[in-house]
Every structure is written in C-alpha cells, then in structure tokens.
Design a protein around this motif. Structure first.
Motif, short mmCIF file in Angstrom:
data_model
loop_
_atom_site.label_atom_id
_atom_site.label_comp_id
_atom_site.label_asym_id
_atom_site.label_seq_id
_atom_site.Cartn_x
_atom_site.Cartn_y
_atom_site.Cartn_z
N GLN A 1 45.72 5.29 110.20
CA GLN A 1 46.29 6.59 110.49
C GLN A 1 46.65 7.37 109.22
O GLN A 1 47.56 6.60 108.38
N PRO B 1 51.03 10.64 109.01
CA PRO B 1 52.08 10.64 110.35
C PRO B 1 51.54 11.27 111.76
O PRO B 1 51.71 10.81 112.72
N THR B 2 51.08 12.66 111.39
CA THR B 2 50.57 13.28 112.71
C THR B 2 49.16 13.07 112.93
O THR B 2 48.82 13.94 113.77
N GLN C 1 51.50 8.89 103.46
CA GLN C 1 52.29 8.26 104.29
C GLN C 1 51.53 7.55 105.37
O GLN C 1 51.87 7.55 106.43
#
Length: 374
Positions: free
Chosen positions: A35, A38-39, A122
């Motif tokens: 991923q 984070p979004t 992140q």
C-alpha cells in the motif's frame, strides 16, 4: 536481488519473485501486498497457494481477526522479519477464528515468517510465507535470510510504484474486462500468464477443466491440453504469413471433470507487432464461455436500452436464463396472465414478434456485461 529489480523494471514477472522468495525458506504459501500511501488501494504483488475467493473472504470477513497482523501493528513491529511465534503463540493461533474458519479448511496456514516493511510517503508492504500445521516451523535462519533482502524488496516496490503510473491505462482496461460475463485471460510470450478478468478468475478458482499452475494455463484432459497449448503457441508466435493461412489462434471445447458442459474457448492473438514486446505485454487472449452459467444481465441496462419497467426487466432477465414463462411467473410471485402482459409489453418495446426473438435481441444487446453488483 537481481530478480527483484528486474521485476520492478518490468523485465521479469513478480510471480517469479514470489516463487523465489518462498523457495528461499521452503514455504508452501505466500502473500505479498503493498500500500504505497495511507489512502491508496492494496496492490496484490503476488499470491501463492491462496485463491482469489480466499483473499476476498480475508479482506471482507477476517481482516480484523488476524492475530498476527494485529500483534505486529499493536507492537509496532516494522522493518523486521519475525516468526509467527514472535507475535502469537501457536495455541492462540490454533484457537483463533481466522484459523479455524478460514485457514485450516483451505490453505492451512499455521507456521509463518513475515514482515511489515515501510515505504516512502507512509506506505507499507506486507510479506508472509507460510507452512501448514503438519510441517516443521520456521527458524531464525529463515528470518535472517529474508531480513538481508528487506532493503532491496522495499526499493524494488518503490520502483514498481513509480512505474505503476504507466499501468493506469491497463488497470482501467481490466476494470472494463471485469464487466464482461465471459472469461478473458491474457497471456504473454511463451504463454506466461498476464491477467484474468473477474469471470475468468471464478472459472479458474473452480479447477474444473481449466487450471492455472506453475506450468501456466492447462486443460485437465490431456487431449484438450494438447489442442489448447497448440492454439496458444500459434497465437503467441503469430506472423503475417500465418494470418494469411488462417492459423491465427483457434477454437476448442474443454471438458470438465465435474461433468458440467464443456467450456467454449476462443484463442486469439493480440496484434502482429511482436518486436518491442515487454515481458508483461499480452500477446494472446483467451475468451472462455461457461454454457452452464446463467446470464446475469444488468437490469439498469435493460431499462435504459429498451425502456423496460422494473417488472418487465426482472421477467426478461429470468427468461434469458432459459426458464419457461410459467416458471418465471411463479418465481416472481405473479399470475401467469400478468407475466404474459409483461412479456407482450417487452416484445413491443424491443420490436420483436416472439419470446425467442425477444431473448435473442436482449442477449445480443447486453449479455456481454454483468451488473456491477452481480
């Protein structure tokens, strides 16, 4: 390490990376996801020994019950390869809901060596390699081998992420293919598996006649497999001269061990310019139709195309699956005369003169597409 960077640049298949990582520690199954923000959505880099159905079950029903994941997150164990027993005792895992309901009946994931690694912006990646309950557990040496590769795995994924922007068009194309009711499988040079749409994944998950394994796409019957591989080979090595001789791909029926009706398979080449192909570029497409599958029409499409009312659309949707009008009336909970009225209005709106003509017209118009919710 070289294979990791080759895959990141598109010169090797990430499935080969997954296979090499699993064999490095003698693992039976592997899950490898990333991923990048984070979004962002989850990138399924590679999965081995885990079906698409199991992945969907995990994501929708068991993610919150994953004791290994929860322990790693709760204790903020990142960028360090750990054994499953570093996170949760074997007893707790054996008694957990995720193991008893999902893992044990399917892949029997019991022993594991795993890591949650950090990426830029992140981002995170997760790599887990597993063995079943009756195998020996992983040891510290296995964790050490993966730990040495950890920086290279992260860098290769970052390259994959950056170059992934160029794959946006391919992902959009796959979203379109997922709407088709029939299976679409794309293969690269020498028959290397590239992708399958949602319908094809359901077919492959059944392992009933068509199987995707280490040797690529195969048919269960030896005779069918010979014909399938010959058609794939012809399509993958296509030349202009072969097109002129009518040797572009092929058509065949693939028998199913379950006794269900054979799949109808069309093997077709994708383009003639084979000079500048990348290893991940599809050169062959297979269209797989399951004669036993009921057509699942998009009711909104029926209404938009023909002006059907909801009741008329539901009736036509059942008629195209081969049901008789009395059976349709019974299933819808309406009287036979009401069903006849709906049928007459549907024929008028489609300018057809019989029930057979109505079904033919509707199937030609909308049967290639599945409803987004079906």
């Amino acid at each position: 390490m070289g294979l990791l960077y080759d895959a990141a640049l598109g010169h090797a298949d990430w499935a080969h990376v997954g296979a090499r990582l699993a064999s490095l520690v003698d693992g039976a199954t592997l899950t490898f996801t990333a991923q990048y923000a984070p979004t962002a959505g989850i990138d399924f880099v590679d999965m081995k020994g885990v079906t698409q159905a199991e992945i969907e079950l995990y994501a929708t029903q068991y993610l919150a019950d994953d004791l290994w994941r929860n322990a790693a997150i709760g204790r903020q164990i990142v960028d360090r390869v750990v054994l499953n027993t570093d996170l949760v005792s074997d007893l707790d895992w054996r008694n957990s809901r995720i193991y008893t309901e999902l893992c044990r009946p399917n892949t029997d994931i019991f022993h594991g060596v795993m890591v949650t690694g950090t990426l830029l912006e992140q981002g995170l990646f997760s790599l887990g390699i597993h063995r079943p309950h009756n195998a020996s557990p992983f040891n510290a040496a296995a964790a050490s081998r993966l730990q040495r590769l950890l920086p290279h795995i992260g860098r290769a994924l970052q390259v994959r992420s950056r170059l992934g922007l160029a794959g946006a068009e391919q992902r959009a194309s796959m979203a379109v293919l997922d709407r088709f009711a029939f299976g679409v499988i794309q293969l690269g040079a020498r028959g290397v598996f590239i992708s399958a749409n949602a319908a094809a994944r359901r077919i492959l998950d059944c392992n009933d006649g068509l199987v995707l394994g280490r040797l690529g796409l195969r048919a269960a019957s030896a005779a069918d497999d010979t014909r399938l591989q010959r058609a794939i080979s012809r399509a993958g090595g296509l030349t202009a001269a072969m097109v002129e001789r009518g040797e572009a791909g092929g058509h065949l029926r693939v028998q199913r061990p379950s006794g269900a009706k054979p799949y109808a398979v069309i093997v077709t080449p994708l383009g003639l310019d084979r000079v500048y192909l990348s290893p991940r570029q599809a050169v062959t497409m297979l269209i797989v139709t399951d004669p036993d599958a009921d057509p699942q029409l998009d009711l909104q499409a029926l209404k938009a195309l023909f002006g059907f009312t909801p009741a008329e659309a539901r009736l036509v949707n059942l008629l195209v699956s081969g049901r008789s009008l009395p059976d349709v009336a019974k299933e819808l909970g309406i009287g036979f005369e009401t069903a006849r009225t709906h049928l007459a209005r549907a024929r008028a709106k489609t300018e057809t003169t019989s029930q057979i003509d109505l079904v033919r017209t509707v199937l030609l118009a909308v049967s290639p597409l599945r409803s987004p919710t079906s």
